[in-house]
Structures are given as structure tokens and as C-alpha cells.
Design an enzyme around this catalytic site. Sequence first.
Site, short mmCIF file in Angstrom:
data_model
loop_
_atom_site.label_atom_id
_atom_site.label_comp_id
_atom_site.label_asym_id
_atom_site.label_seq_id
_atom_site.Cartn_x
_atom_site.Cartn_y
_atom_site.Cartn_z
CE LYS A 88 -30.53 33.97 -13.30
NZ LYS A 88 -31.92 33.88 -13.80
CE1 TYR A 123 -23.91 42.78 19.46
CE2 TYR A 123 -23.54 41.40 17.52
CZ TYR A 123 -23.20 42.49 18.30
OH TYR A 123 -22.17 43.30 17.93
C1 PLP Z 1 -32.25 32.60 -14.03
C2 PLP Z 1 -32.97 32.13 -15.24
C3 PLP Z 1 -32.76 30.82 -15.72
C4 PLP Z 1 -31.98 29.79 -14.94
O1 PLP Z 1 -32.79 29.31 -13.88
P1 PLP Z 1 -32.33 28.14 -12.92
O2 PLP Z 1 -33.54 27.84 -12.12
O3 PLP Z 1 -31.22 28.69 -12.10
O4 PLP Z 1 -31.89 27.00 -13.75
C5 PLP Z 1 -33.34 30.47 -16.92
N1 PLP Z 1 -34.12 31.34 -17.61
C6 PLP Z 1 -34.37 32.58 -17.16
C7 PLP Z 1 -35.24 33.48 -17.95
C8 PLP Z 1 -33.81 33.01 -15.95
O5 PLP Z 1 -34.07 34.24 -15.51
#
Ligand code: PLP
Length: 371
Positions: free
Chosen positions: A44, A264
Site C-alpha cells: 500500500k 530560522y
Molecule cells: C498496513 C497493514 C499491514 C502491514 O503492516 P506492517 O506493520 O507494515 O507489516 C498488514 N495488515 C493490515 C490490515 C494493514 O493495514
Amino acid sequence: MESSASTRGDIHGARLTIDLDAVVRNYHTLREQSPESETGAVVKANAYGLGLDHVAPALAQAGCTTFFVATVDEAIALRAVLPKAGIHVFDGLLPGWSEPLAEINAIPVLNSLYQINLWLEHQETLGRKLPADIHIDTGMARLGLNEEELQAFRESRDSGPKIEINTILSHLACSENTDHPLNEQQLAAFTDALTHFDGKKASLSASAGVFLGPEYHFDLTRPGIALFGGNPTPGSPNPMAQVIRLQGKILQVRSVDTPQTVGYGATHQASGPARIATVALGYADGYIRSLGNTGKAWIESYEVPVVGRVSMDLTTLDVSSAPDYLTAPGALVDFIGPQQSTDDVAHDADTISYEFLTGLGARFYRTYIGG
Ligand SMILES: *Cc1c(COP(=O)(O)O)cnc(C)c1O
């Protein structure tokens, strides 16, 4: 590699190198950790900011056949690069999403009775059964069916139309903390819920869950961050390979003396004569502002602290410890790489690797190695 600028010399201020071989090694490490289960890959958010178009094919070539994304657009983008992979979509459905998902043969994760009904309606429209995952909430109160909804779903399934369940899944809230009591509670609740779905595939664990032990593995694991080098076992040495290298270039070096301040807000006061290098990298690139006065970088073996605030395009470093010949204009400075990991920098920024990686900006000259 993908910029025509390379033919005119390197005109970029900061570079991000992504090691696809390291991603593949991490995939194999995860697979060895749960050999009795299938290892999926969560890609994702553009593969955690590292480039879906490069990362997903590398993982597919390494043998991964099941991928998870969050949104419909991400599913469509992934389908374009992997015509045959299993694609699961965490967000599930809102009105109008069923058709594009069914068209590309993606599998929504159905998180509520509402979403289940949308998918059933679309099944009816198409006149055929459509595969979907069912998400059961076992203690996160975010997405998924709670106990009553699960019961309602089972009852409606006994009497009414059915969807073709691909996988039953749930998500752990505290898997990075091996001692947290919620892990076992969620495991028990999930195991209990599964008794109603005999023979269906089950999936509980993301990266950290893979390291909680075989009872957490079920049929399919869903690691994301560990593929990209994040430590799934905080508190213990990181079993994953570092995936990215983040470098900036020195634009100029200025000698300062007390009582001069830097940047800054005048938040850094030179405590004596110092050499301050200004690097073309800032929060617009994802080098987040909270690294001001706390981050560090490296010029070869010389540690050079961030001094003053990080600004949009520039970061200032105290390079007094590094020899002159290493700090000429154009010299490369390592912000993430051999000397410090993404986790280290995220920690200095008071955040987590997930946020740091997904916040990496579009301005980098991105190079992929391996794969
Ligand atoms: C993002 C996500 C994962 C992966 O999680 P990681 O901690 O990056 O391994 C797995 N299952 C769901 C439902 C997620 O939203």
C-alpha cells in the site's frame, strides 16, 4: 536510471537509492520465519513510498503471489504491473467501488455489514459469485466486524446469498510489543471466530506478528514494513536488511564563530568556531522538520549533526569534524544508509519508519539497484 537528466549530468540535489535485492532478501527472511504459511506482501501507499512499479514486480519474481493494497486506485495501479497476482484491498468498499474492483479481479477486504451488502449487490448485478475477504475486529476498534455483526453475518449467510470467502482476517494492535496481553487476547478471539468458518484461509499477522511465533501465522501473513527494512522486533537486533539510502549534496560551507546563530528562529548557537554545511534537502523532501537540532548525518565516517531548524529545501549540518576535502560543493552526505537505518532516523524524528518512508517526497533522484 529513469531521468533523462542523467544524460546531462546529475542535476538533482538529493538522491534516494532503493535496493530491490534487499527487499527480496527481506521477503525470503520473512518466508523462512513462517515456512508453514504463505507470505503475502503489503505494498500500500506506493509500496511504503518506495515505488510500487519497481517493488511489486521484484517481489513477484521472488515468488510472492498475494499482495495487499489500501485503496481502489492502488489496486488498479498494481493490476497494471502484475496481471496475474492476487490483489487484496484493505479499505474494502464504498458505493461505486465494486465495479472497478471486480473488473480487475481484485479482492476487497469487507470490513462491515454495509460493505458485505455492497458486494452482495454487485454479485447480483453480475449474476456470479465474487471473492472477498472478511475482516473480523478482535480488539482494534478500527475496521472489521465486531461480535454481534459477525453473528448477524453468519445468520444471513445461513439463509441468504453468499459471497465467496477468500480469507478471514484480523489485525493485531500491539504485535511490536511481544509481552502485550492484547496479543494473546486477539489470538484467542480470532481462533474462536474461525471455528465458524471451517476450511477458510486465515490471516492475522503483519510484520511484527510473523515474529510472535507459529501460532500467529495461520495460512497467510501480511508483512509490509519489514520488507522495506523496518525492524519487526523492536528491542532486538533488526533481522531485516536496510533497503534505502538517502543522500543530500552540500551546496556551500560557511565558517561561523560565536555569537552567530544558525537558521530560522536562531535555534542553534555556535558554541565556538564551526563549519556549517548547507545541504539541498529539506522537509519538502520528507526530511521532517522535527529532525532540526536532533538528526544526524554522515560524511564518510564522520558524524555530522543537524544544527538549527530543517527548512523546506535546506538542512544545515555542523561539519567541523570532517576534513575540508570531503565538504566541497556537491559532496554527498548520507542521511540514511550504511551508518544509520530508517528506524534510527525515524526515532530521532520522534516518529516511526512507516511515516518517514511514506513521506519521502517526489523531488529525489530515485535509483533502483538489483531486482
Ligand atoms: C498496513 C497493514 C499491514 C502491514 O503492516 P506492517 O506493520 O507494515 O507489516 C498488514 N495488515 C493490515 C490490515 C494493514 O493495514
